[in-house]
Design an enzyme around this catalytic site. Structure first.
Site, short mmCIF file in Angstrom:
data_model
loop_
_atom_site.label_atom_id
_atom_site.label_comp_id
_atom_site.label_asym_id
_atom_site.label_seq_id
_atom_site.Cartn_x
_atom_site.Cartn_y
_atom_site.Cartn_z
CD GLU A 80 10.32 10.67 -10.05
OE1 GLU A 80 9.95 10.97 -8.92
OE2 GLU A 80 10.09 9.58 -10.58
CB CYS A 112 8.15 6.60 -11.74
SG CYS A 112 9.30 6.74 -10.39
CB THR A 155 16.02 1.34 -4.17
OG1 THR A 155 15.61 2.54 -3.52
CG2 THR A 155 15.77 0.17 -3.25
CB SER A 205 6.10 3.57 -1.64
OG SER A 205 7.20 2.70 -1.49
CG HIS A 237 7.97 1.80 -11.95
ND1 HIS A 237 8.97 2.59 -12.47
CD2 HIS A 237 7.94 2.06 -10.61
CE1 HIS A 237 9.50 3.31 -11.50
NE2 HIS A 237 8.90 3.01 -10.36
CE LYS A 246 8.33 -6.78 -2.01
NZ LYS A 246 8.03 -7.61 -0.85
CG ASN A 282 13.83 3.62 -9.38
OD1 ASN A 282 13.39 3.62 -10.53
ND2 ASN A 282 13.09 3.95 -8.34
CB SER A 313 5.20 7.95 -5.98
OG SER A 313 5.88 6.75 -5.80
N1 CAA Z 1 18.87 -11.99 3.25
C1 CAA Z 1 17.92 -12.06 2.29
N2 CAA Z 1 16.82 -11.26 2.28
C2 CAA Z 1 16.69 -10.33 3.25
C3 CAA Z 1 17.64 -10.21 4.28
C4 CAA Z 1 18.78 -11.08 4.26
N3 CAA Z 1 19.74 -11.03 5.20
N4 CAA Z 1 17.22 -9.21 5.11
C5 CAA Z 1 16.07 -8.73 4.61
N5 CAA Z 1 15.74 -9.41 3.49
C6 CAA Z 1 14.57 -9.21 2.61
C7 CAA Z 1 13.29 -8.95 3.37
O1 CAA Z 1 12.66 -10.15 3.79
C8 CAA Z 1 12.49 -8.20 2.33
O2 CAA Z 1 11.95 -9.09 1.37
P1 CAA Z 1 10.37 -9.06 1.06
O3 CAA Z 1 10.07 -7.66 0.61
O4 CAA Z 1 10.19 -10.08 -0.01
O5 CAA Z 1 9.69 -9.37 2.36
C9 CAA Z 1 13.57 -7.39 1.58
O6 CAA Z 1 14.81 -8.01 1.89
C10 CAA Z 1 13.63 -5.95 2.03
O7 CAA Z 1 13.73 -5.92 3.41
P2 CAA Z 1 12.97 -4.79 4.27
O8 CAA Z 1 11.54 -4.71 3.85
O9 CAA Z 1 13.26 -5.02 5.70
O10 CAA Z 1 13.78 -3.52 3.75
P3 CAA Z 1 13.69 -2.03 4.21
O11 CAA Z 1 12.55 -1.81 5.11
O12 CAA Z 1 15.04 -1.63 4.70
O13 CAA Z 1 13.47 -1.24 2.83
C11 CAA Z 1 12.17 -0.59 0.94
C12 CAA Z 1 12.81 -1.77 1.69
C13 CAA Z 1 10.97 -0.09 1.75
C14 CAA Z 1 11.71 -1.07 -0.42
C15 CAA Z 1 13.22 0.56 0.80
O14 CAA Z 1 14.31 0.09 0.03
C16 CAA Z 1 12.66 1.81 0.17
O15 CAA Z 1 12.09 2.66 0.86
N6 CAA Z 1 12.87 2.00 -1.17
C17 CAA Z 1 12.43 3.19 -1.90
C18 CAA Z 1 10.93 3.18 -2.17
C19 CAA Z 1 10.53 2.22 -3.26
O16 CAA Z 1 11.32 1.81 -4.09
N7 CAA Z 1 9.23 1.88 -3.29
C20 CAA Z 1 8.69 1.01 -4.32
C21 CAA Z 1 7.25 1.34 -4.67
S1 CAA Z 1 7.08 3.09 -5.04
C22 CAA Z 1 7.63 3.25 -6.65
O17 CAA Z 1 7.72 2.29 -7.37
C23 CAA Z 1 8.03 4.62 -7.15
C24 CAA Z 1 9.51 4.70 -7.18
O18 CAA Z 1 10.13 4.44 -8.21
C25 CAA Z 1 10.23 5.10 -5.97
#
Ligand code: CAA
Length: 391
Positions: A80, A112, A155, A205, A237, A246, A282, A313
Site C-alpha cells: 500500500e 494491510c 506506530t 480504526s 495483524h 486488544k 508496523n 483498513s
Molecule cells: N503510561 C502508560 N500508558 C499510557 C500513558 C502513560 N503515561 N499514556 C497513555 N497511555 C496508554 C493509554 O491508556 C492507551 O492505552 P489503551 O489503548 O490500552 O487504553 C495507549 O497508551 C494509547 O494512548 P491514546 O489512546 O491516548 O493514544 P493516542 O490517541 O495518542 O493514539 C492511536 C493511539 C490512535 C493508536 C494512534 O497511535 C494511531 O492513530 N495509530 C495509527 C492507527 C492504527 O494503528 N490503528 C490500528 C487499527 S487500524 C489497522 O490496524 C491498520 C493499520 O495497520 C494502520
C-alpha cells in the site's frame, strides 16, 4: 492435479538498516515514554532512507530466500506504498531477481490486507492444480508513515516479508478454503494519491479492527468449530503491539473467557509473535507475516495448529487456520546489526526524501538510486552494478 497440502515453504523478513528508539521520540515530542513503550508496546521503529523504497525492501527479503528460481510461476506483491500508478512493484522485483518470464506477476492492494490477498491467490493457484507443480513468490512490502508529531508517528515502521508458497510446504500448511471473512466500507485509514503520509481516524480504526475480527472469527468458528484441533497460537495483524493484545482479549471475550484467563492466554499464545514488531514497528501488509516469522523463530511449534488474523483498513479481514510443519532459525537477521538514529537524523531523513536524479550508494543490498531523464525508477540489484530496469 489438485493439491490438499499447500502453504509457506520458506519465509524471510527484511528491514531498513536504521531505527529510531521510541524513548528518543517521546523525549523530543515531550511525551512520557511509557505512553509509547507500555501504552502502545513499541520499543523501536525501523526508518527507511531514500534508497530503501518498497521495491528495494521487497527484493532484499526475497533475495535471502533459498529457492529454485526456475520453478517460480507466480510473483505477487502486496503493498500500500505506491510508487507508480501503473507499473507494479512486482515487475521491478521480478526483473531484479531474474525470475522466469513464464509467470503471472502483479501487485495486490487492499491496505494491510494486500499481502493476504496475494498469499491466498497463490495458495488457491497451487491448490487448484493450475500451477502444474510450480511455486509462487509472495512478498509484502511497505513503509508505514504518519505526519511528524501526529498520534500515529510512534506506530511507523518499514519492512518486507517474502514467502515461497508451494505444494507440501516445509514450514506452514494453510487451511485453504476454510477462512472466515468480513468486509465493510469504512474510512478508518487512507492514503490520498498526493501524499506519502497516511491519514487515520485512530480510535475509530481500532474499533473497526475489533469489529472486523469479531466478524471474521465468528464466521471461521461457525465453519471450523467441529473440525480440526484447537488453536495453540494466534498471530494477528500488528499495527502496534498493544493492538494485538486488544485483539486477543476481544477474541477471548467472544469465546467466553474472563479477563484473567485472557491475560494468561495472551502471554502464552501470542507473546512470541510480537518480538519483531516491537523492534520494527508496523509494516502494513507484512505485519501479520512478520508476526508469524517472529513466532516460528522463537518456538518449535511443529505439529501445532495456529490461527492467523489479517486486517486491512477500508476494511477487509480474514481469519484462517494453519498447521506448523517446520521450525526455521535465523529469521532475526532483520533486527541485528542496525544503526540507531538520533532524533535529528530521523527528522532530517523525513524532511530530505524527495526522489531525485540517479546517485550511486555504497551497499550490498538492493537500492533505489533515483529517477532517470525519462522518469523511470533506477535500482541497484543486490550484489550488482547499477542498472536501469527499463533500459
Ligand atoms: N503510561 C502508560 N500508558 C499510557 C500513558 C502513560 N503515561 N499514556 C497513555 N497511555 C496508554 C493509554 O491508556 C492507551 O492505552 P489503551 O489503548 O490500552 O487504553 C495507549 O497508551 C494509547 O494512548 P491514546 O489512546 O491516548 O493514544 P493516542 O490517541 O495518542 O493514539 C492511536 C493511539 C490512535 C493508536 C494512534 O497511535 C494511531 O492513530 N495509530 C495509527 C492507527 C492504527 O494503528 N490503528 C490500528 C487499527 S487500524 C489497522 O490496524 C491498520 C493499520 O495497520 C494502520
Amino acid at each position: 492435479m489438485r493439491s490438499s497440502s499447500v502453504g509457506i515453504d520458506e519465509i524471510s523478513v527484511a528491514a531498513p538498516r536504521a531505527y529510531l528508539d521510541l524513548v528518543d521520540l517521546a523525549t523530543a515530542r515531550n511525551i512520557p515514554s511509557e505512553k509509547f513503550t507500555k501504552g502502545l508496546g513499541a520499543v523501536r521503529m525501523a526508518i527507511a532512507d531514500r534508497h530503501e523504497d518498497p521495491v528495494a525492501l521487497a527484493t532484499d527479503a526475497a533475495h535471502s530466500l533459498v529457492f529454485d528460481r526456475e520453478r517460480i510461476g507466480f510473483c505477487a506483491v502486496g503493498t500500500e506504498t505506491g510508487i507508480d500508478h501503473s507499473k507494479p512493484v512486482a515487475s521491478y522485483v521480478h526483473g531484479l531477481l531474474g525470475l522466469p518470464s513464464r509467470a503471472r506477476v502483479y501487485d495486490a492492494k487492499h491496505a494491510c490486507f494486500g499481502g493476504t490477498a496475494a498469499l491466498m491467490a497463490a495458495c488457491e493457484w497451487i491448490a487448484s492444480g493450475a500451477a502444474r507443480g510450480r511455486s509462487a513468490l509472495v512478498i509484502c512490502s511497505d513503509i508505514a508513515r504518519y505526519e511528524l508529531g501526529s498520534p500515529g508517528e510512534p506506530t511507523q515502521g518499514a519492512g518486507a516479508v517474502a514467502m515461497i508458497v508451494s505444494e507440501a510446504p516445509s514450514l506452514v500448511e494453510i487451511e485453504v478454503g476454510r477462512s472466515g471473512m468480513f468486509t465493510r466500507d469504512v474510512h478508518d485509514f487512507w492514503r490520498p494519491l498526493h501524499r506519502k503520509d497516511a491519514l487515520v481516524d485512530g480510535h475509530f480504526s481500532v474499533n473497526c479492527y475489533l469489529d472486523a475480527l469479531a466478524g471474521a472469527f465468528g464466521e471461521w468458528r461457525r465453519e471450523n468449530d467441529s473440525s480440526g484441533a484447537p488453536l495453540a497460537r494466534c498471530a494477528y495483524h500488528v499495527p502496534y503491539v498493544k493492538m494485538a493484545k486488544k485483539a486477543d482479549k476481544h477474541r477471548a471475550g467472544l469465546e467466553g473467557l474472563d479477563d484473567a484467563a485472557a491475560e494468561a492466554r495472551f502471554a502464552r499464545e501470542v507473546g512470541s509473535s510480537l518480538t519483531f514488531a516491537a523492534e520494527i514497528g508496523n509494516i502494513y501488509t507484512g505485519s501479520l507475516y512478520m508476526a508469524l516469522a517472529s513466532m516460528l523463530h522463537q518456538e518449535d511449534l511443529r505439529g501445532q495448529r495456529i490461527g492467523m488474523f489479517s486486517y486491512g483498513s477500508g476494511c477487509m479481514a480474514e481469519f484462517f487456520g494453519a498447521r506448523v510443519v517446520g521450525s526455521p532459525r535465523g529469521l532475526d537477521a532483520c533486527i541485528r546489526n542496525r544503526q540507531r538514529l538520533t532524533f535529528g537524523e530521523y527528522e532530517s531523513i523525513r524532511r530530505n526524501e524527495q526522489e531525485g536524479p540517479v546517485t550511486e550508494v555504497e551497499t550490498e543490498r538492493t537500492a533505489f538510486l533515483g529517477i532517470d531523464a525519462q522518469e523511470r525508477r533506477v535500482y541497484r540489484a543486490p550484489g550488482a552494478r547499477a542498472i536501469s530496469i527499463a533500459a
